[in-house]
Each structure stands twice: as structure tokens, then as C-alpha cells.
Design an enzyme around this catalytic site. Structure first.
Site, PDB file in Angstrom:
ATOM      1  N   CYS A 157       0.812  -1.232   0.000  1.00  0.00           N
ATOM      2  CA  CYS A 157       0.000   0.000   0.000  1.00  0.00           C
ATOM      3  C   CYS A 157       0.845   1.281   0.000  1.00  0.00           C
ATOM      4  O   CYS A 157       0.429   2.306  -0.539  1.00  0.00           O
ATOM      5  CB  CYS A 157      -0.959   0.017   1.180  1.00  0.00           C
ATOM      6  SG  CYS A 157      -0.150  -0.173   2.769  1.00  0.00           S
ATOM      7  N   HIS A 250      -2.346   7.287   3.222  1.00  0.00           N
ATOM      8  CA  HIS A 250      -0.890   7.449   3.179  1.00  0.00           C
ATOM      9  C   HIS A 250      -0.538   8.691   2.340  1.00  0.00           C
ATOM     10  O   HIS A 250      -1.120   8.927   1.281  1.00  0.00           O
ATOM     11  CB  HIS A 250      -0.223   6.245   2.512  1.00  0.00           C
ATOM     12  CG  HIS A 250      -0.266   4.982   3.328  1.00  0.00           C
ATOM     13  ND1 HIS A 250      -0.644   4.929   4.651  1.00  0.00           N
ATOM     14  CD2 HIS A 250       0.073   3.710   2.987  1.00  0.00           C
ATOM     15  CE1 HIS A 250      -0.550   3.674   5.083  1.00  0.00           C
ATOM     16  NE2 HIS A 250      -0.130   2.924   4.109  1.00  0.00           N
TER      17      HIS A 250
HETATM   18  P1  NAP Z   1      -5.809 -10.296  10.712  1.00  0.00           P
HETATM   19  O1  NAP Z   1      -6.772  -9.232  11.032  1.00  0.00           O
HETATM   20  O2  NAP Z   1      -4.903 -10.809  11.773  1.00  0.00           O
HETATM   21  O3  NAP Z   1      -6.644 -11.531  10.093  1.00  0.00           O
HETATM   22  C1  NAP Z   1      -5.986 -12.712   9.731  1.00  0.00           C
HETATM   23  C2  NAP Z   1      -6.937 -13.642   9.008  1.00  0.00           C
HETATM   24  O4  NAP Z   1      -6.162 -14.818   8.653  1.00  0.00           O
HETATM   25  C3  NAP Z   1      -8.106 -14.114   9.864  1.00  0.00           C
HETATM   26  O5  NAP Z   1      -9.229 -14.313   9.052  1.00  0.00           O
HETATM   27  C4  NAP Z   1      -7.596 -15.457  10.375  1.00  0.00           C
HETATM   28  O6  NAP Z   1      -8.633 -16.354  10.702  1.00  0.00           O
HETATM   29  C5  NAP Z   1      -6.857 -15.957   9.147  1.00  0.00           C
HETATM   30  N1  NAP Z   1      -5.908 -17.007   9.488  1.00  0.00           N
HETATM   31  C6  NAP Z   1      -4.921 -16.985  10.419  1.00  0.00           C
HETATM   32  N2  NAP Z   1      -4.294 -18.185  10.434  1.00  0.00           N
HETATM   33  C7  NAP Z   1      -4.887 -18.954   9.487  1.00  0.00           C
HETATM   34  C8  NAP Z   1      -4.701 -20.283   9.030  1.00  0.00           C
HETATM   35  N3  NAP Z   1      -3.775 -21.069   9.547  1.00  0.00           N
HETATM   36  N4  NAP Z   1      -5.509 -20.744   8.039  1.00  0.00           N
HETATM   37  C9  NAP Z   1      -6.455 -19.973   7.501  1.00  0.00           C
HETATM   38  N5  NAP Z   1      -6.706 -18.704   7.899  1.00  0.00           N
HETATM   39  C10 NAP Z   1      -5.914 -18.197   8.875  1.00  0.00           C
HETATM   40  O7  NAP Z   1      -4.842  -9.885   9.483  1.00  0.00           O
HETATM   41  P2  NAP Z   1      -5.072  -8.713   8.413  1.00  0.00           P
HETATM   42  O8  NAP Z   1      -4.607  -7.436   8.998  1.00  0.00           O
HETATM   43  O9  NAP Z   1      -6.422  -8.821   7.838  1.00  0.00           O
HETATM   44  O10 NAP Z   1      -3.983  -9.096   7.320  1.00  0.00           O
HETATM   45  C11 NAP Z   1      -4.203 -10.141   6.390  1.00  0.00           C
HETATM   46  C12 NAP Z   1      -3.102 -10.112   5.339  1.00  0.00           C
HETATM   47  O11 NAP Z   1      -3.113  -8.857   4.691  1.00  0.00           O
HETATM   48  C13 NAP Z   1      -1.689 -10.301   5.889  1.00  0.00           C
HETATM   49  O12 NAP Z   1      -0.924 -10.999   4.925  1.00  0.00           O
HETATM   50  C14 NAP Z   1      -1.192  -8.885   6.045  1.00  0.00           C
HETATM   51  O13 NAP Z   1       0.216  -8.824   5.978  1.00  0.00           O
HETATM   52  C15 NAP Z   1      -1.821  -8.235   4.838  1.00  0.00           C
HETATM   53  N6  NAP Z   1      -1.982  -6.773   4.981  1.00  0.00           N
HETATM   54  C16 NAP Z   1      -2.795  -6.235   5.934  1.00  0.00           C
HETATM   55  C17 NAP Z   1      -2.924  -4.840   6.002  1.00  0.00           C
HETATM   56  C18 NAP Z   1      -3.852  -4.165   6.975  1.00  0.00           C
HETATM   57  O14 NAP Z   1      -4.110  -2.985   6.773  1.00  0.00           O
HETATM   58  N7  NAP Z   1      -4.404  -4.819   7.990  1.00  0.00           N
HETATM   59  C19 NAP Z   1      -2.205  -4.021   5.122  1.00  0.00           C
HETATM   60  C20 NAP Z   1      -1.409  -4.606   4.183  1.00  0.00           C
HETATM   61  C21 NAP Z   1      -1.303  -5.982   4.110  1.00  0.00           C
HETATM   62  P3  NAP Z   1      -9.124 -16.551  12.252  1.00  0.00           P
HETATM   63  O15 NAP Z   1      -9.993 -15.386  12.553  1.00  0.00           O
HETATM   64  O16 NAP Z   1      -9.869 -17.839  12.173  1.00  0.00           O
HETATM   65  O17 NAP Z   1      -7.883 -16.610  13.079  1.00  0.00           O
END
Ligand code: NAP
Length: 360
Positions: A157, A250
Site C-alpha cells: 500500500c 498514506h
Molecule cells: P488479521 O486481522 O490478523 O486476520 C488474519 C486472518 O487470517 C483471519 O481471518 C484469520 O482467521 C486468518 N488465518 C490466520 N491463520 C490462518 C490459518 N492457519 N488458516 C487460515 N486462515 C488463517 O490480518 P489482516 O490485517 O487482515 O492481514 C491479512 C493479510 O493482509 C496479511 O498478509 C497482512 O500482511 C496483509 N496486509 C494487511 C494490512 C492491513 O491494513 N491490515 C495491510 C497490508 C497488508 P481466524 O480469525 O480464524 O484466526
């Protein structure tokens, strides 16, 4: 009328919630499967997310009672959808494996994760900039032995704040960029409630971000050679990335130099305002009508204006002026969780559908 069945892998997470919200009333996409870890599998979506819902709009009604599937049951999830969005918090090697398992089950994956960004036959696409890179999917399908399945990713991003503004300047000879980014806390998946240390604070370090901001654009501006995308070597980029106390959006302060004659300010602004990418040509549902907006007022753009411009999918630019060390300098802004994350992935999926790479 296009109509595709869509799954969200990682539906319970922060990015997954954003996908659910964006897809609620999408003209082409209907969510037919929600998946997450074993911890969530078997529960309703509402049960899983009620206590951690982070969006400003309510949980989509049509998804509240959907039963969460175990993302590891690839065949089951794949059988219910035409393609999936993927945003999971897992180790990178496991994400790569999971995404390729879906691709091999003939289920295209449009990923928000970084795990496959540097896989040479995985396109990393900003639809207004390098839509032509999706042609590499033919080579990827050969490697994976698939007819329909593949993985496509969106970029980080941070760089989506300044790469869109620099892109049209490359035609005018831009070959050197210095970009300092001032990044919102939602980019770390946080709110002020969950990260009180960020109130009235600034942190001059975001792990891995400067490397991504300098390296990923080289692939985006790269070209297809045989069965891979080769990075460009005709532009030099350096960056510093700071975390600032802003909820969403950003900012980048950008300095650019040109090979040969420096274009006038008028020429640069005209180039920005007239720029159209493939997303505009195809009139994709999530594409902004105008991708790059130039603000002439000296105190604009501000993050509050940039956040709402064209539903958070356009780029705001301002304060273009000559510089004493570089040729020109300016500021630009983009919405990190819309254009930079889930919104950018939805736009990419629309491109892949419109160009026939995803079928229903
Ligand atoms: P998050 O809020 O921690 O959510 C993680 C998700 O992954 C949840 O649905 C979780 O399910 C699932 N998960 C975890 N372990 C798993 C497994 N073993 N098998 C299947 N599903 C699993 O993370 P997020 O912030 O949404 O980020 C998700 C991705 O986007 C990451 O790769 C992160 O680096 C990327 N990202 C995020 C942002 C942001 O703004 N948040 C920005 C850029 C990139 P449960 O609820 O069942 O644990």
C-alpha cells in the site's frame, strides 16, 4: 450482465472484513463462501467477527449467518466459487502453499498477501499502470499445470501513494525518485483504541517497508520476457517510511529528476490530469473516473479530502514546484485500505474478469 461467485479466505480478519464490506453490493460479485482458520470454522460469520468488527458500516446482512469454512479444505471452498480473494495472517511459505493449492484446484486467487509478490510468473498489478502483466498468467498456468487456476497479487500500500503519480512522468524522462512516505496506522491493521502509543506520536520505522517501496515498483514497471516478469533497471528509487498519527490515508513527499529536458509544471499537471489506464478504458465498476487529481490550492490535498475522493480509489497530488537538488517536487496521497489494499484487489479482480482470465 457479469455475475461471479466469490470466496474470501481470511474473511474474519481486518482486510477480510474490508472485502466483505466492499463486496456487499458489488454489481458483478456475490460472496458465496467465507473461510478462515480452524479456530473459526463451523461458526457463523457474525459469531466470529461481532466482537472485533472494525468497519464503520455494519456486518453485511447477507453474510451474518454464513458458516465459516476451514480455508485448508481447498476443494470444498473452491467448489462453491469462481475465484477467491485471500488475506491471511500466516507464515509466508504457508501462504504461498495455500494460494497455489487453490490455483491448482482451478480456483483463481486474487491476493492481498505479500508472499507471492516476487514470484517471477505472478503478476503484481495496479490496473491503471501495468494491466498488460496479466498475460504472464499463461506461463504461470503452464508451471502449475492448470487451465483456469492462477495467483495474481496487488502491491504494497505504501508505494501506491507515489508510484501512480510518478508513472506518467516516466514518459517525460523521469529516471530518479526520492519518496518519503507518511503512513496511516490502519496500514498496520491498527486503530487509535488498539494502539494508544500512536496518539500524538510519530515512529520513524516500519519494518520492511522501505525495501518494499523501493523494490516492488521495479517489478510493476518491468516487462514480460519469456515466462517471467523482469524488473526494470531504468529508474532509481530511494525511500524513507514513517508511521504518523493518521487513521486512514498514506501521504508521500516526492522528489523527481528527469533524463534530458525538464518538463514544465503545466506539462506535468496536464499529463497527470489526462492520464487514463486500462481500468478507465474498460470502465471497471471500482475504477475512479479520473485516476490522478491535481489540487492547485497551496494547502491541498489534505488527507481528509484525499480519503473521500472518488470513493478512496483516486490519487490526490499537489504542491508541484521546482527543487534545487532534484528537478521537481510534489506531494501525493492515497487511501491505504481502499486503493492500497482491498479496493485495489477488487479492481484487479474486475480487470481479470473483464479480460477473460476469470470465468464464471
Ligand atoms: P488479521 O486481522 O490478523 O486476520 C488474519 C486472518 O487470517 C483471519 O481471518 C484469520 O482467521 C486468518 N488465518 C490466520 N491463520 C490462518 C490459518 N492457519 N488458516 C487460515 N486462515 C488463517 O490480518 P489482516 O490485517 O487482515 O492481514 C491479512 C493479510 O493482509 C496479511 O498478509 C497482512 O500482511 C496483509 N496486509 C494487511 C494490512 C492491513 O491494513 N491490515 C495491510 C497490508 C497488508 P481466524 O480469525 O480464524 O484466526
Amino acid at each position: 450482465m457479469k455475475n461471479y461467485k466469490v470466496g474470501i479466505i481470511g474473511a474474519t480478519g481486518m482486510v477480510g472484513q474490508r472485502f466483505a464490506t466492499l463486496l456487499e453490493n458489488h454489481p458483478w460479485f456475490t460472496v458465496t463462501a467465507l473461510a478462515a482458520s480452524k479456530r473459526s470454522a463451523g461458526k457463523t460469520y457474525k459469531e466470529c467477527v461481532e466482537s472485533r468488527w472494525a468497519m464503520t458500516t455494519p456486518i453485511p446482512k447477507a453474510m451474518e449467518d454464513m458458516i465459516i469454512l476451514d480455508a485448508a479444505n481447498v476443494e470444498e471452498v473452491a467448489s462453491k466459487v469462481d475465484f477467491v480473494f485471500c488475506a491471511v495472517d500466516m507464515p509466508k511459505d504457508q501462504i504461498r502453499e495455500l494460494e497455489e493449492a487453490y490455483a491448482k484446484a482451478e480456483c483463481p486467487v486474487v491476493s492481498n498477501n505479500s508472499a507471492h509478490r516476487h514470484t517471477p510468473d505472478v503478476p503484481m498489478v495496479i490496473p491503471e499502470i501495468n494491466a498488460d502483466h496479466i498475460k504472464i498468467i499463461d506461463s504461470q498456468r503452464k508451471r502449475l499445470g492448470t487451465k483456469k487456476g492462477f495467483v495474481a497479487v496487488k502491491s504494497n500500500c505504501s508505494l501506491q501513494s507515489y508510484v501512480p503519480a510518478v508513472h506518467p512522468l516516466r514518459e517525460l524522462g523521469c529516471n530518479k525518485v526520492l519518496a518519503c512516505t507518511y503512513q496511516a496506522i490502519s496500514g498496520a491493521g491498527k486503530t487509535f483504541e488498539r494502539w494508544p502509543e500512536m496518539v500524538d506520536n510519530l515512529i520513524p520505522y516500519i519494518g520492511g517497508e522501505e525495501e518494499k517501496s523501493e523494490k516492488e515498483p521495479l517489478k510493476i514497471w518491468g516487462h514480460i520476457e519469456g515466462d517471467q516478469i523482469v524488473d526494470t533497471d531504468d529508474i532509481a528509487i530511494t525511500s524513507q517510511c514513517l508511521r504518523v498519527p493518521v487513521s486512514d490515508g498514506h501521504t508521500a513527499a516526492v522528489f523527481v529528476s528527469f533524463d534530458g529536458e525538464v518538463p514544465s509544471e503545466e506539462k506535468i499537471i496536464e499529463t497527470w490530469e489526462n492520464y487514463k489506464g486500462r481500468a478507465q478504458e474498460l470502465e471497471l465498476p471500482s475504477a475512479p473516473k479520473q485516476f490522478l487529481h491535481y489540487f492547485t490550492e497551496p494547502d491541498q490535498p489534505q488527507i481528509k479530502t484525499a480519503r473521500t475522493l472518488e470513493h478512496g480509489m483516486a490519487i490526490s497530488i499537489g504542491r508541484l514546484r521546482p527543487d534545487t537538488q532534484y528537478d521537481m517536487k510534489f506531494v501525493c496521497m492515497s487511501h491505504n485500505t481502499l486503493r492500497g489494499a482491498a479496493g485495489g484487489a477488487v479492481l484487479l479482480a474486475e480487470l481479470l474478469c473483464a479480460e477473460g482470465y476469470i470465468e464464471n
